[in-house]
Design a protein around this motif. Structure first.
Motif, PDB file in Angstrom:
ATOM      1  N   GLY A 162       5.973   5.145  -6.101  1.00  0.00           N
ATOM      2  CA  GLY A 162       7.265   4.715  -6.625  1.00  0.00           C
ATOM      3  C   GLY A 162       8.114   3.612  -6.665  1.00  0.00           C
ATOM      4  O   GLY A 162       8.896   3.535  -7.445  1.00  0.00           O
ATOM      5  N   SER A 163       8.389   3.170  -5.867  1.00  0.00           N
ATOM      6  CA  SER A 163       8.832   1.556  -5.589  1.00  0.00           C
ATOM      7  C   SER A 163       8.464   1.207  -7.392  1.00  0.00           C
ATOM      8  O   SER A 163       8.842   0.319  -7.725  1.00  0.00           O
ATOM      9  CB  SER A 163       8.250   0.933  -4.470  1.00  0.00           C
ATOM     10  OG  SER A 163       9.064   1.625  -3.627  1.00  0.00           O
ATOM     11  N   HIS A 164       6.407   0.873  -6.932  1.00  0.00           N
ATOM     12  CA  HIS A 164       6.461   0.266  -8.291  1.00  0.00           C
ATOM     13  C   HIS A 164       6.743   0.830  -9.868  1.00  0.00           C
ATOM     14  O   HIS A 164       7.206  -0.003 -10.601  1.00  0.00           O
ATOM     15  CB  HIS A 164       4.734  -0.203  -8.235  1.00  0.00           C
ATOM     16  CG  HIS A 164       3.980  -0.402  -9.056  1.00  0.00           C
ATOM     17  ND1 HIS A 164       4.442  -1.615  -9.455  1.00  0.00           N
ATOM     18  CD2 HIS A 164       3.456  -0.672 -10.261  1.00  0.00           C
ATOM     19  CE1 HIS A 164       3.938  -2.706 -10.888  1.00  0.00           C
ATOM     20  NE2 HIS A 164       2.617  -1.396 -10.997  1.00  0.00           N
ATOM     21  N   VAL A 165       6.491   1.823  -9.366  1.00  0.00           N
ATOM     22  CA  VAL A 165       7.419   2.784 -10.897  1.00  0.00           C
ATOM     23  C   VAL A 165       8.674   1.877 -10.975  1.00  0.00           C
ATOM     24  O   VAL A 165       8.953   1.856 -12.741  1.00  0.00           O
ATOM     25  CB  VAL A 165       7.262   4.033 -11.474  1.00  0.00           C
ATOM     26  CG1 VAL A 165       7.655   4.727 -12.318  1.00  0.00           C
ATOM     27  CG2 VAL A 165       5.832   4.476 -10.968  1.00  0.00           C
ATOM     28  N   GLY A 166       9.385   1.989 -10.231  1.00  0.00           N
ATOM     29  CA  GLY A 166      11.539   2.042  -9.828  1.00  0.00           C
ATOM     30  C   GLY A 166      11.129   0.906 -10.264  1.00  0.00           C
ATOM     31  O   GLY A 166      11.911  -0.217 -11.322  1.00  0.00           O
ATOM     32  N   ARG A 167      10.669  -0.551 -10.598  1.00  0.00           N
ATOM     33  CA  ARG A 167      10.664  -1.651 -10.260  1.00  0.00           C
ATOM     34  C   ARG A 167      10.657  -2.099 -11.910  1.00  0.00           C
ATOM     35  O   ARG A 167      11.082  -2.930 -13.014  1.00  0.00           O
ATOM     36  CB  ARG A 167       9.414  -2.679  -9.694  1.00  0.00           C
ATOM     37  CG  ARG A 167      10.468  -2.581  -8.678  1.00  0.00           C
ATOM     38  CD  ARG A 167       9.389  -4.264  -7.772  1.00  0.00           C
ATOM     39  NE  ARG A 167       7.581  -3.678  -7.785  1.00  0.00           N
ATOM     40  CZ  ARG A 167       7.242  -3.102  -6.754  1.00  0.00           C
ATOM     41  NH1 ARG A 167       8.351  -2.662  -5.566  1.00  0.00           N
ATOM     42  NH2 ARG A 167       6.151  -3.050  -6.542  1.00  0.00           N
TER      43      ARG A 167
END
Length: 269
Positions: A162-167
């Motif tokens: 989720g953090s990667h997609v958010g970035r």
């Protein structure tokens, strides 16, 4: 007329000054040339005649060429800027889609949208079913078994993924969007951006499937035990499981919403 006026106002100030000086001088030079022809000024003066006519042409040609070339250069620069912006936006879109879909077990975003919407619905159904487990003959772990199996198969590490997609979404929203606006390219509506941002933020929070299974087993143990302490613990576990199922449903809906957005906004994905 208004468009021509805007075109003229977009011309650099120095070139406009050159036009204002050269065009009147050109008119004067042409007028003198015509007058001289009528009075025989240029008879037997072929070099001077060529020089004067060339100078008159120069007074007209140079400012007009400057104006035209300036706007042609501006148009070429604008086209190059749009192409650069389109390329960078396209790269950012592909990276966002790859970050989102790359770790999911589904084949494409269309399948992802349907799969996770179904999981969210299933989670809510199980949540309602276990709300009062004492009224059921079937153990809670059995009621939740099918959902937990599907959820485990679809589950990815929400923090890392989720953090990667958010970035990658932030790159689209904070870097690609200004490029699109500056180049006059179409972009995502503000309301849609807000909705997708909320869904992307929801990708980082999901309960682990193993935790859900442990909670269901402990609820069953409490229901089967005659120990009051175990029964009280079972009720606490039931509340925790219901909250976790709500979280699982919310996470699955966030995944489904982002997938639907991608399938509509980037149909080639």
């Amino acid at each position: 007329m208004a468009r021509a006026r805007l075109w003229w106002l977009d011309t650099p100030r120095l070139i406009r000054k050159i036009v204002w000086v050269c065009i009147p001088l050109g008119v004067i030079a042409v007028s003198l040339g015509v007058y001289g022809d009528g009075h025989g000024w240029w008879d037997d003066r072929s070099f001077l005649t060529n020089l004067a006519s060339s100078f008159a042409s120069l007074l007209f040609g140079v400012p007009l060429a400057l104006v035209v070339l300036t706007h042609l250069s501006a148009m070429q620069a604008e086209v190059a800027e749009r192409r650069t912006a389109q390329r960078r936006i396209s790269d950012a879109e592909k990276q966002f889609v790859a970050a989102f879909q790359g770790r999911l077990p589904t084949a494409n975003v269309h399948e992802t949208a349907e799969k996770f919407f179904s999981l969210a619905t299933h989670a809510r159904t199980v949540r309602r079913a276990i709300h009062n487990p004492t009224a059921r003959a079937e153990p809670v772990s059995a009621v939740a078994a099918d959902f937990l199996q599907e959820y485990r198969a679809a589950f990815v590490d929400p923090q890392a993924w989720g953090s990667h997609v958010g970035r990658r979404w932030n790159v689209l929203d904070q870097e690609a969007r200004p490029l699109a606006e500056a180049a006059g390219l179409p972009w995502i509506r503000a309301g849609e951006v807000h909705d997708v941002t909320k869904s992307v933020e929801g990708l980082v929070d999901a309960p682990d499937p193993g935790r859900l299974l442990v909670l269901a087993s402990r609820i069953d143990e409490g229901l089967q035990s005659g120990d009051p302490n175990v029964a009280r613990s079972s009720r606490r576990h039931r509340g925790t499981l219901e909250a976790d199922l709500d979280s699982a449903a919310a996470w699955c809906m966030a995944v489904s919403n982002v997938a639907r957005f991608i399938s509509v906004r980037f149909p080639g994905s």
